[in-house]
Design a protein around this motif. Structure first.
Motif, PDB file in Angstrom:
ATOM      1  N   LEU A 519      19.958  -7.270 -51.836  1.00 48.91           N
ATOM      2  CA  LEU A 519      21.129  -6.708 -52.495  1.00 48.91           C
ATOM      3  C   LEU A 519      22.382  -7.505 -52.140  1.00 48.91           C
ATOM      4  O   LEU A 519      23.230  -7.776 -53.001  1.00 48.91           O
ATOM      5  CB  LEU A 519      21.326  -5.242 -52.087  1.00 48.91           C
ATOM      6  CG  LEU A 519      20.363  -4.207 -52.671  1.00 48.91           C
ATOM      7  CD1 LEU A 519      20.641  -2.833 -52.068  1.00 48.91           C
ATOM      8  CD2 LEU A 519      20.473  -4.140 -54.189  1.00 48.91           C
ATOM      9  N   ALA A 520      22.487  -7.879 -50.874  1.00 50.22           N
ATOM     10  CA  ALA A 520      23.670  -8.606 -50.411  1.00 50.22           C
ATOM     11  C   ALA A 520      23.741 -10.014 -50.976  1.00 50.22           C
ATOM     12  O   ALA A 520      24.837 -10.561 -51.164  1.00 50.22           O
ATOM     13  CB  ALA A 520      23.667  -8.661 -48.885  1.00 50.22           C
ATOM     14  N   GLU A 521      22.586 -10.610 -51.274  1.00 54.00           N
ATOM     15  CA  GLU A 521      22.566 -12.002 -51.719  1.00 54.00           C
ATOM     16  C   GLU A 521      22.503 -12.148 -53.235  1.00 54.00           C
ATOM     17  O   GLU A 521      22.465 -13.266 -53.752  1.00 54.00           O
ATOM     18  CB  GLU A 521      21.371 -12.721 -51.074  1.00 54.00           C
ATOM     19  CG  GLU A 521      21.520 -12.871 -49.553  1.00 54.00           C
ATOM     20  CD  GLU A 521      20.330 -13.547 -48.905  1.00 54.00           C
ATOM     21  OE1 GLU A 521      19.292 -13.725 -49.611  1.00 54.00           O
ATOM     22  OE2 GLU A 521      20.397 -13.878 -47.715  1.00 54.00           O
ATOM     23  N   SER A 522      22.510 -11.028 -53.960  1.00 55.47           N
ATOM     24  CA  SER A 522      22.482 -11.087 -55.427  1.00 55.47           C
ATOM     25  C   SER A 522      23.878 -11.362 -55.971  1.00 55.47           C
ATOM     26  O   SER A 522      24.874 -11.231 -55.267  1.00 55.47           O
ATOM     27  CB  SER A 522      21.941  -9.770 -55.992  1.00 55.47           C
ATOM     28  OG  SER A 522      20.599  -9.555 -55.598  1.00 55.47           O
ATOM     29  N   PHE A 523      23.938 -11.753 -57.252  1.00 56.62           N
ATOM     30  CA  PHE A 523      25.216 -12.019 -57.907  1.00 56.62           C
ATOM     31  C   PHE A 523      25.747 -10.742 -58.569  1.00 56.62           C
ATOM     32  O   PHE A 523      24.997 -10.013 -59.231  1.00 56.62           O
ATOM     33  CB  PHE A 523      25.063 -13.111 -58.963  1.00 56.62           C
ATOM     34  CG  PHE A 523      24.831 -14.471 -58.379  1.00 56.62           C
ATOM     35  CD1 PHE A 523      25.886 -15.188 -57.812  1.00 56.62           C
ATOM     36  CD2 PHE A 523      23.559 -15.041 -58.393  1.00 56.62           C
ATOM     37  CE1 PHE A 523      25.670 -16.439 -57.277  1.00 56.62           C
ATOM     38  CE2 PHE A 523      23.340 -16.294 -57.859  1.00 56.62           C
ATOM     39  CZ  PHE A 523      24.397 -17.003 -57.290  1.00 56.62           C
ATOM     40  N   TYR A 524      27.029 -10.516 -58.404  1.00 56.92           N
ATOM     41  CA  TYR A 524      27.707  -9.379 -59.027  1.00 56.92           C
ATOM     42  C   TYR A 524      28.995  -9.886 -59.674  1.00 56.92           C
ATOM     43  O   TYR A 524      29.730 -10.655 -59.045  1.00 56.92           O
ATOM     44  CB  TYR A 524      28.060  -8.306 -57.988  1.00 56.92           C
ATOM     45  CG  TYR A 524      26.876  -7.692 -57.293  1.00 56.92           C
ATOM     46  CD1 TYR A 524      26.414  -6.429 -57.643  1.00 56.92           C
ATOM     47  CD2 TYR A 524      26.213  -8.375 -56.273  1.00 56.92           C
ATOM     48  CE1 TYR A 524      25.327  -5.850 -57.001  1.00 56.92           C
ATOM     49  CE2 TYR A 524      25.125  -7.809 -55.624  1.00 56.92           C
ATOM     50  CZ  TYR A 524      24.686  -6.543 -55.990  1.00 56.92           C
ATOM     51  OH  TYR A 524      23.608  -5.983 -55.354  1.00 56.92           O
ATOM     52  N   PRO A 525      29.296  -9.490 -60.885  1.00 54.02           N
ATOM     53  CA  PRO A 525      30.546  -9.932 -61.501  1.00 54.02           C
ATOM     54  C   PRO A 525      31.748  -9.474 -60.671  1.00 54.02           C
ATOM     55  O   PRO A 525      31.805  -8.311 -60.245  1.00 54.02           O
ATOM     56  CB  PRO A 525      30.528  -9.252 -62.879  1.00 54.02           C
ATOM     57  CG  PRO A 525      29.101  -8.913 -63.123  1.00 54.02           C
ATOM     58  CD  PRO A 525      28.504  -8.636 -61.787  1.00 54.02           C
ATOM     59  N   TYR A 526      32.662 -10.381 -60.457  1.00 52.35           N
ATOM     60  CA  TYR A 526      33.858 -10.041 -59.683  1.00 52.35           C
ATOM     61  C   TYR A 526      34.742  -9.066 -60.467  1.00 52.35           C
ATOM     62  O   TYR A 526      34.835  -9.130 -61.685  1.00 52.35           O
ATOM     63  CB  TYR A 526      34.647 -11.314 -59.355  1.00 52.35           C
ATOM     64  CG  TYR A 526      35.853 -11.082 -58.483  1.00 52.35           C
ATOM     65  CD1 TYR A 526      35.740 -10.420 -57.259  1.00 52.35           C
ATOM     66  CD2 TYR A 526      37.114 -11.511 -58.887  1.00 52.35           C
ATOM     67  CE1 TYR A 526      36.845 -10.193 -56.467  1.00 52.35           C
ATOM     68  CE2 TYR A 526      38.229 -11.295 -58.101  1.00 52.35           C
ATOM     69  CZ  TYR A 526      38.095 -10.632 -56.885  1.00 52.35           C
ATOM     70  OH  TYR A 526      39.186 -10.404 -56.098  1.00 52.35           O
ATOM     71  N   GLY A 532      30.797  -3.399 -55.356  1.00 49.02           N
ATOM     72  CA  GLY A 532      30.808  -2.583 -54.147  1.00 49.02           C
ATOM     73  C   GLY A 532      29.436  -2.433 -53.527  1.00 49.02           C
ATOM     74  O   GLY A 532      29.307  -2.253 -52.307  1.00 49.02           O
ATOM     75  N   ILE A 533      28.384  -2.520 -54.342  1.00 52.63           N
ATOM     76  CA  ILE A 533      27.026  -2.458 -53.801  1.00 52.63           C
ATOM     77  C   ILE A 533      26.757  -3.671 -52.917  1.00 52.63           C
ATOM     78  O   ILE A 533      26.200  -3.548 -51.817  1.00 52.63           O
ATOM     79  CB  ILE A 533      26.003  -2.369 -54.953  1.00 52.63           C
ATOM     80  CG1 ILE A 533      26.176  -1.053 -55.708  1.00 52.63           C
ATOM     81  CG2 ILE A 533      24.574  -2.513 -54.430  1.00 52.63           C
ATOM     82  CD1 ILE A 533      25.330  -0.934 -56.949  1.00 52.63           C
ATOM     83  N   LYS A 534      27.154  -4.825 -53.397  1.00 52.56           N
ATOM     84  CA  LYS A 534      26.998  -6.041 -52.594  1.00 52.56           C
ATOM     85  C   LYS A 534      27.775  -5.922 -51.281  1.00 52.56           C
ATOM     86  O   LYS A 534      27.244  -6.215 -50.206  1.00 52.56           O
ATOM     87  CB  LYS A 534      27.507  -7.241 -53.399  1.00 52.56           C
ATOM     88  CG  LYS A 534      27.519  -8.572 -52.633  1.00 52.56           C
ATOM     89  CD  LYS A 534      28.205  -9.643 -53.479  1.00 52.56           C
ATOM     90  CE  LYS A 534      28.195 -11.000 -52.783  1.00 52.56           C
ATOM     91  NZ  LYS A 534      26.879 -11.635 -52.814  1.00 52.56           N
ATOM     92  N   LEU A 535      29.028  -5.482 -51.382  1.00 51.33           N
ATOM     93  CA  LEU A 535      29.866  -5.383 -50.193  1.00 51.33           C
ATOM     94  C   LEU A 535      29.328  -4.345 -49.211  1.00 51.33           C
ATOM     95  O   LEU A 535      29.369  -4.536 -47.991  1.00 51.33           O
ATOM     96  CB  LEU A 535      31.298  -5.040 -50.598  1.00 51.33           C
ATOM     97  CG  LEU A 535      32.014  -6.102 -51.440  1.00 51.33           C
ATOM     98  CD1 LEU A 535      33.365  -5.590 -51.915  1.00 51.33           C
ATOM     99  CD2 LEU A 535      32.166  -7.396 -50.649  1.00 51.33           C
ATOM    100  N   ALA A 536      28.806  -3.248 -49.735  1.00 50.28           N
ATOM    101  CA  ALA A 536      28.214  -2.230 -48.860  1.00 50.28           C
ATOM    102  C   ALA A 536      26.974  -2.771 -48.174  1.00 50.28           C
ATOM    103  O   ALA A 536      26.704  -2.467 -46.997  1.00 50.28           O
ATOM    104  CB  ALA A 536      27.877  -0.980 -49.663  1.00 50.28           C
TER     105      ALA A 536
END
Length: 552
Positions: A519-526, A532-536
């Protein structure tokens, strides 16, 4: 025990799997003692107890499937031509019932749907999801017309035509009830629909409105649930409302006192408060949304109090009485003392729900219920009676419209095709449509601890998420729960504006054993809330406050 034998020729089998499926399907019939099906010979030999089943029922079970038919031989001349006999009888008329009827039609099953109480379509479209969510959206529009997150934007107010809002809601309900329910089944050739109260006489027979009897091979109980009215002195005499009657009230009440702070009570409270109704909540436990962890309750209570909603936790109503145009609510206070609360408007009961198992003759068939009165079913929607299934809110499964619809479908498949489909709710997503919304999937920390799972929690406040910061709306948080031994995500809770839009992704991550590292290493649109999922996920190992934008 007396045993009879029947030998049938079956058309439509194409492989050994077909034969095995028919064997499994027939052995579910009460009274069938032995089944041997030969794919090569296209035949079926069946032994049965004639006191519990019959040749007719065995033949009809096979003929009710989509792919298999019994050839017309002397053995099949017993087939029932009774117009009051069906392959399937569905008791109820909500989403679960319609889903079952749609699947039954695709299998060519003769089906009777008997519905009493609410109109066809059930709770969701008539008095639940549809009316509540449209009123919530209307209320949000009014709220944003008078409140701004930006100092440079100064709203000028709003004119609320309450009666028109309710009329529009009624029109929407009528439209969706027709288009998504009645029109869907209007051209079904094998479905008969009745309005009336069904009562079991035995495990194979019902009577409708005490007059006409109907029989079936299989039954599905889909009678749903209704508001649980507490036993309080004077309550029945003061003219209380529930969501059923409240949502149809075109004259805006001056104020309402809501009894109950579960998700139904909270959604009503926020919607009606924003539509200009003074709202008070009486809750007999210590906080709102008691089924969730305290931090979720605290976030909602803070927002609701900021909007002027009065919340009285640990207050228990013990008596209600009417004096002229006022209702006096006698309450026991948290410290054990007693007080009187004056309500000039309406009393709304939102103290949970209870399954609709009364008046359907369950005492005649010895169907097992749990301690709360829900029908006990397994993952296949089977009850303790082999030809009776139960689905939706009347059962001991999660009470959501989408789970009910799923259960209706698999109940028919399991009953008539030999399938062994199961409902797995370990990653089930759900949403409470307050503002901020509350959403969840999988376990929370209390549930993980109760299951003795080694876990770790990451909780990220929205003031760490660029999208929320830019929107000047940082109410809430994203909370992830991971298994420390496997790093797999096992649960998530979100409190955020439109937070429900994030939960499906986290539900899928739980279902497919995604790790927090992934989850932390996936791409998320800024500048999306989803970031917030990535940051969490990153927060399990780093302080995101020390990271630059988009950094990982």
């Amino acid at each position: 025990m007396k045993t009879e034998n029947i030998k049938l020729d079956i058309a439509g089998m194409t492989c050994e799997h077909c034969a095995t499926g028919i064997e499994k399907m027939l052995t579910k019939n009460e009274g069938v003692t032995e089944v041997k099906v030969s794919y090569q010979n296209g035949s079926c030999e069946c032994s049965f107890d004639p006191s519990k089943t019959s040749k007719e029922e065995i033949i009809n079970t096979i003929n009710s499937t989509k792919n298999y038919k019994v050839a017309h031989t002397d053995e099949t001349k017993c087939c029932n031509t009774n117009a009051n006999h069906f392959d399937l009888i569905i008791i109820g008329g909500g989403s679960a019932a319609f889903s079952a009827a749609i699947k039954a039609e695709s299998l060519g099953l003769s089906t009777l749907m008997v519905n009493g109480g609410l109109d066809f379509g059930g709770t969701c479209v008539n008095v639940g999801c549809v009316p509540s969510k449209t009123l919530i959206r209307a209320a949000e529009t009014a709220y944003h017309a008078t409140h701004s997150n930006f100092s440079g934007i100064k709203p000028k107010g709003v004119a609320i035509d309450f009666a028109q809002v309710i009329k529009d809601k009624k029109q929407l309900v009528a439209t969706l009830q027709k288009k998504k329910y009645m029109d869907v089944v209007s051209d079904f050739h094998n479905l008969k629909m009745l309005t009336g109260w069904a009562e079991f006489l035995d495990t194979k027979t019902i009577v409708v409105d005490g007059k006409v009897k109907y029989t079936a091979l299989k039954f599905i109980i889909a009678t749903g649930a209704t508001t649980n009215i507490p036993i309080i002195e004077g309550l029945n005499e003061v003219g209380f409302l529930t969501n059923v009657s409240l949502f149809d009230l075109e004259e805006k009440p001056e104020s309402i006192t809501i009894m109950g702070a579960g998700y139904i009570g909270l959604e009503i409270a926020m919607a009606y408060n924003r539509l200009g109704v003074k709202v008070r909540i009486i809750e007999f436990t210590d906080r709102v949304l008691r089924t969730q962890t305290p931090d979720i309750s605290e976030a909602l209570e803070t927002q609701m109090k900021n909007e002027g909603i009065e919340i009285l936790p640990n207050f228990r109503a013990i008596k209600l009485e009417k004096k002229e145009n006022e209702t006096i609510i006698h309450c026991k206070c948290p410290d054990g003392s007693f007080t009187q609360i004056i309500e000039k408007g309406k009393i709304v009961v939102a103290s949970g729900t209870k399954p609709n198992t009364q008046k359907i003759g369950l005492q005649n068939i010895d169907l097992k219920l749990d301690k709360t009165g829900h029908i006990l079913v397994n993952e296949k929607m089977e009850t303790n009676l082999p030809n009776i299934y139960a689905v939706g809110d009347v059962t001991n499964t999660p009470a959501f419209v989408y789970t009910a619809a799923f259960e209706g479908k698999i109940a028919v498949e399991n009953a008539f095709t030999g399938a062994n489909n199961e409902a797995d709710y370990s990653s089930l997503p759900w949403v409470v449509f307050t503002d901020p919304q509350v959403a969840g999937a999988g376990l929370d920390e209390a549930q993980a601890e109760a299951q003795n799972i080694s876990f770790e929690v990451s909780k990220l406040e929205l003031n760490n998420i660029p999208r929320a910061i830019a929107a000047n709306d940082t109410r809430g948080f994203i909370k992830l729960i991971r298994n420390t031994e496997t790093d797999k995500l096992i649960g998530a809770r979100i409190v955020a504006p439109e937070g429900g839009e994030l939960i499906q992704q986290l539900s899928m991550a739980i279902k497919y054993n995604i790790t927090v590292k992934e989850l932390a290493e996936s791409f998320y649109p800024y500048l999306t809330l989803g970031e917030g999922i990535k940051l969490a996920a990153i927060t399990f190992g780093k302080d995101v406050a020390k990271l630059s934008c988009c950094a990982s």
